[in-house]
Design an enzyme around this catalytic site. Structure first.
Site: not given
Ligand code: ITT
Length: 219
Positions: A37, A96-97, A200, A206
């Site tokens: 990401n 992971d978020t 932010k 984060r």
């Molecule tokens: P990785 O490769 O790191 O897994 P990912 O996009 O799949 O990247 P996650 O598995 O952590 O990330 O999924 C969390 C989702 O939550 C991600 O797709 C975003 O859409 C959302 N997200 C994560 N951080 C965010 C933030 O700071 N603000 C808004 N949405 C967020």
């Protein structure tokens, strides 16, 4: 306090300090992050500052998507970190978020990326949240980030950051990514998508998790 420690505890504490200094020396210049990401990477880069080279999966030539099969943020962060550690054998981290909405029993939570399906489209995810939240007055929610760090001997360390807030009725703002246009952090009248990256990062899940991680490295 020191003299209250047993000789064994004192040795363990000294070892822990040396380990952290070693980790710091190893990682000062480069931090490998198991993420695909680009938005996360860019936030982590600005949080860590110019003395760190933050390297993501695509910088390492890894294009495959790491399957996130665990049912907790902690589990998935560890899974992604281990995936990269097995390939590089070096200290790595992953995060992971999840967006946890109280009225939806903590959803989308660990399913945040795929809430509206495997296409992982933020627009569809936000539409689904807004439709499920229609007519609900308790709009409280929080973002939670878990960072998993594997040191060069493969030992894991977890760091968490939480940002409390609420879900708007409609989207607002064009900055940020993911659910940012519908999330209003506590104490603000704007959504994350209406704040600058620095604003932010100062209050975000984060930002908090990365600062806890930095504290661990330098304490
Ligand atoms: P990785 O490769 O790191 O897994 P990912 O996009 O799949 O990247 P996650 O598995 O952590 O990330 O999924 C969390 C989702 O939550 C991600 O797709 C975003 O859409 C959302 N997200 C994560 N951080 C965010 C933030 O700071 N603000 C808004 N949405 C967020």
């Amino acid at each position: 306090y020191e003299s209250a420690l047993s000789p064994r505890e004192r040795i363990k504490k000294t070892e822990s300090i040396f380990r952290r200094i070693l980790i710091l020396q190893c990682c000062m210049r480069q931090l490998q992050v198991a993420t695909g990401n680009a938005h996360k990477l860019s936030e982590i880069r600005s949080l860590l500052g110019p003395e760190w080279e933050v390297v993501g999966l695509s910088d390492l030539g890894i294009e495959e998507d790491i399957p996130e099969t665990e049912n907790t943020l902690e589990g998935n962060a560890l899974l992604k970190a281990r995936y990269l550690y097995e390939r590089t054998g070096q200290a790595v981290c992953a995060e992971d978020t999840g967006l946890e909405i109280r009225a939806l029993g903590g959803e989308p939570g660990v399913r945040s990326a795929r809430y509206a399906g495997d296409a992982r489209r933020s627009d569809a995810n936000m539409d689904l949240v807004l439709s499920r939240m229609r007519g609900i007055s308790d709009r409280s929610a929080r973002f939670r980030t878990v960072i998993a760090f594997l040191d060069d001997s493969g030992r894991s360390h977890l760091f968490e950051g939480v940002c409390e807030g609420s879900i708007r009725e409609q989207r607002a703002g064009t900055g940020g990514f993911g659910y940012d246009p519908i999330f209003q952090p506590e104490g603000y009248t704007q959504t994350f998508a209406e704040l600058s990256t620095d604003q932010k990062n100062a209050i975000s899940h984060r930002g908090r998790a990365v600062r806890a991680f930095i504290d661990f490295l330098i304490v």
